[in-house]
Design an enzyme around this catalytic site. Structure first.
Site, PDB file in Angstrom:
ATOM      1  N   ASP A  40      19.872 -44.744  -2.967  1.00 28.49           N
ATOM      2  CA  ASP A  40      20.513 -44.751  -1.643  1.00 28.49           C
ATOM      3  C   ASP A  40      20.933 -46.171  -1.265  1.00 28.49           C
ATOM      4  OD1 ASP A  40      18.059 -45.845  -1.077  1.00 28.49           O
ATOM      5  OD2 ASP A  40      17.450 -44.302   0.362  1.00 28.49           O
ATOM      6  N   ASP A  79      18.906 -40.013  -5.931  1.00 27.73           N
ATOM      7  CA  ASP A  79      18.005 -40.418  -4.842  1.00 27.73           C
ATOM      8  C   ASP A  79      18.313 -39.550  -3.619  1.00 27.73           C
ATOM      9  OD1 ASP A  79      16.023 -42.009  -3.830  1.00 27.73           O
ATOM     10  OD2 ASP A  79      17.280 -43.792  -3.542  1.00 27.73           O
ATOM     11  N   LYS A 109      14.708 -38.199  -6.778  1.00 24.53           N
ATOM     12  CA  LYS A 109      13.663 -39.125  -6.294  1.00 24.53           C
ATOM     13  C   LYS A 109      13.510 -38.980  -4.790  1.00 24.53           C
ATOM     14  CE  LYS A 109      14.318 -43.802  -6.056  1.00 24.53           C
ATOM     15  NZ  LYS A 109      14.085 -44.120  -4.628  1.00 24.53           N
ATOM     16  N   GLU A 111      11.321 -40.691  -1.474  1.00 23.79           N
ATOM     17  CA  GLU A 111      10.339 -41.635  -0.921  1.00 23.79           C
ATOM     18  C   GLU A 111       9.281 -40.785  -0.232  1.00 23.79           C
ATOM     19  OE1 GLU A 111      11.971 -44.728   1.479  1.00 23.79           O
ATOM     20  OE2 GLU A 111      13.505 -45.239   0.011  1.00 23.79           O
ATOM     21  N   GLU A 178       7.335 -49.474  -5.400  1.00 20.89           N
ATOM     22  CA  GLU A 178       8.197 -50.593  -5.004  1.00 20.89           C
ATOM     23  C   GLU A 178       7.425 -51.669  -4.247  1.00 20.89           C
ATOM     24  OE1 GLU A 178      11.907 -49.508  -3.171  1.00 20.89           O
ATOM     25  OE2 GLU A 178      12.290 -51.551  -2.444  1.00 20.89           O
TER      26      GLU A 178
HETATM   27  O1  KIV Z   1      17.767 -46.783  -3.666  1.00 21.76           O
HETATM   28  C1  KIV Z   1      17.419 -47.535  -4.578  1.00 21.76           C
HETATM   29  O2  KIV Z   1      18.216 -48.267  -5.158  1.00 21.76           O
HETATM   30  C2  KIV Z   1      16.015 -47.517  -4.972  1.00 21.76           C
HETATM   31  C3  KIV Z   1      15.563 -48.602  -5.883  1.00 21.76           C
HETATM   32  C4  KIV Z   1      15.427 -49.862  -5.120  1.00 21.76           C
HETATM   33  C5  KIV Z   1      14.343 -48.227  -6.593  1.00 21.76           C
HETATM   34  O3  KIV Z   1      15.281 -46.705  -4.532  1.00 21.76           O
END
Ligand code: KIV
Length: 293
Positions: A40, A79, A109, A111, A178
């Site tokens: 993201d 993401d 992915k 969070e 992270e």
């Molecule tokens: O959105 C992103 O680029 C990420 C990375 C920083 C791992 O989540």
């Protein structure tokens, strides 16, 4: 996933980078990067927003599909943008499913902390491969008052390890941590068995990721853990300056198109030249028209 699990088993670290377009995906894939994340961070790197939470789901899906078209061997990880998986389980699973079907992602992915375990479990039951992103979670920056590190107190570190364990138990096939002290990542490695990707989390992680623009030197203020491998920002600006010079000098290079044999005379008879040179070509016409791509 089999490749990454094998690498983890053998102790071979795998390389991951963010990527947001098909052309970059093709080059990074050729370079042997194992995982391409359509992060993201595209909100900042591609769309020019100041916050990652401004990433629209529709665009995330479109960029994921673009990376998929460019990548041959690399795993493509999509993401999930802010609020695309906080909207009730049905819609969250539907959005993650779109990432896999329309975006052609191999893995999505999220969070997440341990409270997301039931959602991860439901996604997993639906056949969605999930990577759980723990530690510093930029989508919650508004709560923390900005982007930053995590796990620097004993309590926070303990909670992050517990989050990772809960997400793996819920079915996450991979974890990402992270901006934590290396010892926190090491504890996660000791407490879980799926591949762990680190970003600013020390060298022990199974895989390492950076934002592509930080790696290639296109960001003004990269995070402290990101060291550059190139200076593409400077190179791009120099190419831009060179192009400005060539345009001003009417010396744009490349090969000019020529009229077909005998056509120039006929053309000049029909339309006498008004300022055009005798060879019938405007000065400095580039050979690379749309039809030559
Ligand atoms: O959105 C992103 O680029 C990420 C990375 C920083 C791992 O989540």
């Amino acid at each position: 996933m089999r490749t990454l699990r094998g690498m983890k088993r053998r102790g071979d670290a795998f390389a991951c980078l963010t990527c947001y377009d098909a052309t970059s995906a093709r080059w990074l894939d050729r370079a042997g990067v194992e995982v391409l994340l359509i992060g993201d961070t595209a909100a900042e790197m591609i769309l020019g927003y100041e916050r990652t939470i401004d990433m629209p789901l529709e665009i995330a899906i479109a960029l994921t599909a673009a990376v998929r078209r460019g990548a041959r061997r690399a795993m493509v990880m999509g993401d999930m943008p802010f609020l695309s998986y906080h909207c009730g389980d049905d819609e969250s699973v539907g959005n993650a499913g779109r990432m896999m079907t329309e975006g052609q992602a191999d893995v999505v992915k999220l969070e997440a902390d341990a409270s997301f375990a039931p959602l991860v479990e439901r996604m997993t039951r639906s056949g969605i491969a999930v990577c759980g992103h723990v530690g510093s979670r930029p989508q919650t920056a508004a709560l923390a008052g900005g982007y930053g590190s995590a796990g620097r107190t004993a309590g926070d570190a303990e909670r992050i390890v517990a989050d990772a364990v809960a997400l793996e138990q819920a079915g996450a096939v991979m974890l990402l941590v992270e901006a934590v002290p290396a010892v926190v990542a090491e504890r996660i490695l000791g407490a879980t068995s799926v591949p762990l990707i680190g970003i600013g989390a020390g060298p022990a992680c199974d895989g390492q990721i950076l934002v592509l623009h930080d790696l290639v030197g296109m960001t003004e203020a990269p995070p402290r853990f990101a060291s550059r491998s190139a200076a593409l920002g400077d190179a791009l600006a120099e190419a831009g300056r060179d192009w400005v010079r060539r345009v001003r000098a009417r010396s744009i290079g490349g090969e000019a198109y020529q009229m077909r044999e005998g056509e120039l005379e006929a053309f000049e008879r029909a339309m006498p030249a008004a300022g055009l040179p005798r060879d019938g070509n405007a000065p400095g016409v580039d050979s690379r028209g749309a039809d030559s791509r």
